[in-house]
Design a protein around this motif. Structure first.
Motif, mmCIF file in Angstrom:
data_model
loop_
_atom_site.group_PDB
_atom_site.id
_atom_site.type_symbol
_atom_site.label_atom_id
_atom_site.label_comp_id
_atom_site.label_asym_id
_atom_site.label_seq_id
_atom_site.Cartn_x
_atom_site.Cartn_y
_atom_site.Cartn_z
ATOM 1 N N SER A 1 0.819 -1.220 0.000
ATOM 2 C CA SER A 1 0.000 0.000 0.000
ATOM 3 C C SER A 1 0.858 1.279 0.000
ATOM 4 O O SER A 1 0.649 2.154 -0.845
ATOM 5 N N PRO A 2 1.837 1.425 0.896
ATOM 6 C CA PRO A 2 2.659 2.647 0.827
ATOM 7 C C PRO A 2 3.513 2.719 -0.439
ATOM 8 O O PRO A 2 3.735 3.814 -0.966
ATOM 9 N N LEU A 3 3.978 1.588 -0.947
ATOM 10 C CA LEU A 3 4.758 1.635 -2.192
ATOM 11 C C LEU A 3 3.902 2.213 -3.313
ATOM 12 O O LEU A 3 4.364 3.005 -4.133
ATOM 13 N N ARG A 4 2.638 1.844 -3.350
ATOM 14 C CA ARG A 4 1.732 2.362 -4.380
ATOM 15 C C ARG A 4 1.359 3.815 -4.086
ATOM 16 O O ARG A 4 1.333 4.646 -4.990
ATOM 17 N N HIS A 5 1.075 4.103 -2.818
ATOM 18 C CA HIS A 5 0.642 5.469 -2.464
ATOM 19 C C HIS A 5 1.719 6.493 -2.818
ATOM 20 O O HIS A 5 1.422 7.571 -3.331
ATOM 21 N N TRP A 6 2.997 6.147 -2.555
ATOM 22 C CA TRP A 6 4.092 7.075 -2.849
ATOM 23 C C TRP A 6 4.683 6.801 -4.245
ATOM 24 O O TRP A 6 5.771 7.243 -4.545
ATOM 25 N N LYS A 7 3.947 6.055 -5.044
ATOM 26 C CA LYS A 7 4.251 5.858 -6.472
ATOM 27 C C LYS A 7 5.675 5.381 -6.724
ATOM 28 O O LYS A 7 6.407 5.911 -7.576
ATOM 29 N N VAL A 8 6.074 4.383 -5.978
ATOM 30 C CA VAL A 8 7.397 3.787 -6.160
ATOM 31 C C VAL A 8 7.418 3.019 -7.479
ATOM 32 O O VAL A 8 6.483 2.257 -7.773
ATOM 33 N N GLY A 9 8.449 3.249 -8.277
ATOM 34 C CA GLY A 9 8.503 2.583 -9.577
ATOM 35 C C GLY A 9 9.845 2.741 -10.250
ATOM 36 O O GLY A 9 10.850 3.093 -9.605
ATOM 37 N N PRO A 10 9.886 2.479 -11.562
ATOM 38 C CA PRO A 10 11.146 2.513 -12.312
ATOM 39 C C PRO A 10 11.856 3.858 -12.179
ATOM 40 O O PRO A 10 11.218 4.905 -12.115
ATOM 41 N N GLY A 11 13.174 3.809 -12.113
ATOM 42 C CA GLY A 11 13.978 5.031 -12.025
ATOM 43 C C GLY A 11 14.193 5.501 -10.598
ATOM 44 O O GLY A 11 14.953 6.425 -10.354
ATOM 45 N N GLN A 12 13.505 4.860 -9.633
ATOM 46 C CA GLN A 12 13.656 5.285 -8.237
ATOM 47 C C GLN A 12 14.550 4.331 -7.465
ATOM 48 O O GLN A 12 14.606 3.137 -7.753
ATOM 49 N N SER A 13 15.226 4.904 -6.471
ATOM 50 C CA SER A 13 15.985 4.094 -5.513
ATOM 51 C C SER A 13 15.277 4.172 -4.184
ATOM 52 O O SER A 13 15.019 5.271 -3.687
ATOM 53 N N ILE A 14 14.966 3.026 -3.624
ATOM 54 C CA ILE A 14 14.265 3.054 -2.339
ATOM 55 C C ILE A 14 15.002 2.198 -1.302
ATOM 56 O O ILE A 14 15.744 1.280 -1.645
ATOM 57 N N GLY A 15 14.777 2.526 -0.046
ATOM 58 C CA GLY A 15 15.364 1.764 1.049
ATOM 59 C C GLY A 15 14.292 0.979 1.775
ATOM 60 O O GLY A 15 13.161 1.451 1.910
ATOM 61 N N VAL A 16 14.632 -0.224 2.226
ATOM 62 C CA VAL A 16 13.749 -1.001 3.100
ATOM 63 C C VAL A 16 14.544 -1.278 4.367
ATOM 64 O O VAL A 16 15.635 -1.869 4.299
ATOM 65 N N ILE A 17 14.024 -0.825 5.508
ATOM 66 C CA ILE A 17 14.725 -1.040 6.778
ATOM 67 C C ILE A 17 14.108 -2.239 7.489
ATOM 68 O O ILE A 17 12.914 -2.251 7.770
ATOM 69 N N GLY A 18 14.965 -3.249 7.750
ATOM 70 C CA GLY A 18 14.513 -4.469 8.430
ATOM 71 C C GLY A 18 14.081 -5.525 7.433
ATOM 72 O O GLY A 18 13.147 -5.303 6.656
#
Ligand code: NAP
Ligand code: ZN
Length: 345
Positions: A166-183
């Motif tokens: 849900s948050p990945l979609r809400h904040w429009k995570v997708g191609p071209g982005q670098s994201i962090g996952v903690i834990g």
């Protein structure tokens, strides 16, 4: 009333023991399922230990339920007897408030009924969860399960999956982005799988030295040992979005410095204690600190369908219900790869 046999914490922080109880009779909009699998969420442990201060005992945990439909009410449209159905963390809501009408039943302004430890809107009782042999739920709060996925591995999607999707979609995570996952736990490993499938580049921040190969197998591009500040600092100002899944108190400021300007860090882990944040961690870079809680019913079905298309299930260790106390002890020690799932057979 419908008889149910499960395991309950009889009082605060007690070991779970066999517990028989009654569920309400199904109404015309309800389905009844025989539970096949139920995931063991860190929230179950937090509730047994009353970390959030509202646990009611006896408490039957469990909100990652996969069951076979054994009865349907006359108004039920989408399920037939014999179908496999999913049930997550929310089992009812008012259906009329500003949240419910936006398909955000989990944020119902008149309180979403939780799968366990919650007042049941349809009768005057406390809900008992899925560490048991059956469940009765309104059709609006049950999900269809993609037939190509292993149902045991789907169970954790009903909470851990939607909480990260849900948050990945809400904040429009997708191609071209670098994201962090903690834990890299139950939530974190599914966050990696979903973010990778959505096309983002993923960095995992883990306190556990031994999880690197697994993280990469799940789709991570890099893994950073978060106990080493030098390794963490390598990512300063480089991430568009961070999803924080940690269940224990930690320092958000260290991670906020990794965001690009205008980046967002979203907390989904729910430590029982406050975590201080410096205003400067947010101000310099106009960064946002946010939170997110599970997902609405339509979005949960969307997540399950997405998982079906991309072949996403949880990495699980199946256990018998009799072994639940050992599993909870191991979960408390961060010793699980990556979700315990109770096999009710
Ligand atoms: P989990 O399987 O125990 O995973 C948590 C991970 O956090 C661990 O695997 C570990 O990863 C890391 N961790 C543990 N202790 C830590 C510490 N002291 N400092 C830093 N990192 C630590 O738990 P989960 O089931 O994924 O649940 C995670 C949290 O989300 C819980 O608080 C749960 O209640 C909450 N939750 C929230 C929602 C929501 O709607 N927002 C829904 C479900 C669950 P590494 O070994 O990689 O460091
Ligand atoms: Zn959960």
């Amino acid at each position: 009333m419908i008889k149910s046999n499960g395991y309950a914490a009889i009082d605060l922080a007690s070991k779970l023991t066999p517990f028989s109880f009654a569920r309400r009779d199904p109404d015309p909009n309800d389905i009844m399922v025989d539970i096949l699998f139920c995931g063991v969420c860190h929230s179950d442990l937090s509730m047994i230990n009353n970390e959030w201060g509202y646990s009611q005992f006896p408490l039957v945990p469990g909100h990652e339920i996969i069951g076979r439909v054994t009865a349907i009410g006359v108004e039920v449209k989408n399920f037939r007897i014999g179908d496999i159905a999913g049930i997550g963390t929310v089992v009812d809501s008012c259906r009329t408030c500003a949240s419910c009408t936006r398909n955000l039943e989990q944020f119902c302004l008149n309180y979403a009924t939780q799968t366990y430890n919650s007042h049941d809107r349809k009768c005057d009782a406390i809900t008992y969860g899925g560490y048991a042999d059956n469940y009765i739920v309104d059709q609006h709060f049950a999900f269809s399960i993609p037939g190509n996925l292993n149902p045991a591995g789907v169970a954790p999607l009903l909470c851990a999956g939607i909480t990260t999707y849900s948050p990945l979609r809400h904040w429009k995570v997708g191609p071209g982005q670098s994201i962090g996952v903690i834990g890299l736990g139950g939530l974190g490993h599914l966050a990696v799988k979903f973010a990778h499938a959505l096309g983002a580049s993923v960095v995992v921040f883990s306190t556990s030295p031994g999880k690197e190969a697994d993280a990469k197998r799940f789709g991570a591009d890099d893994v950073v040992l978060s106990t080493d500040p030098e390794q963490v600092a390598k990512y300063a100002g480089r991430l568009d979005f961070i999803l924080d899944t940690v269940a224990a108190r930690h320092d958000p400021n260290m991670y906020l410095q990794l965001l690009k300007p205008d980046g967002t860090m979203c907390l989904v882990g729910l430590p029982g204690e406050p975590m201080p944040v410096f205003a400067a961690s947010l101000a310099f870079g106009r960064k946002s600190l946010a939170g997110s809680g599970v997902g609405g019913m339509a979005e949960t079905q969307e997540m399950l369908d997405f998982a079906g298309e991309h072949g996403i299930t949880a990495e699980i260790e199946t256990i018998a219900l009799e072994d639940i106390n050992l599993a909870l002890e191991r979960l408390a020690k961060n010793d699980v790869k990556y979700r315990f799932v109770i096999d009710m057979k």
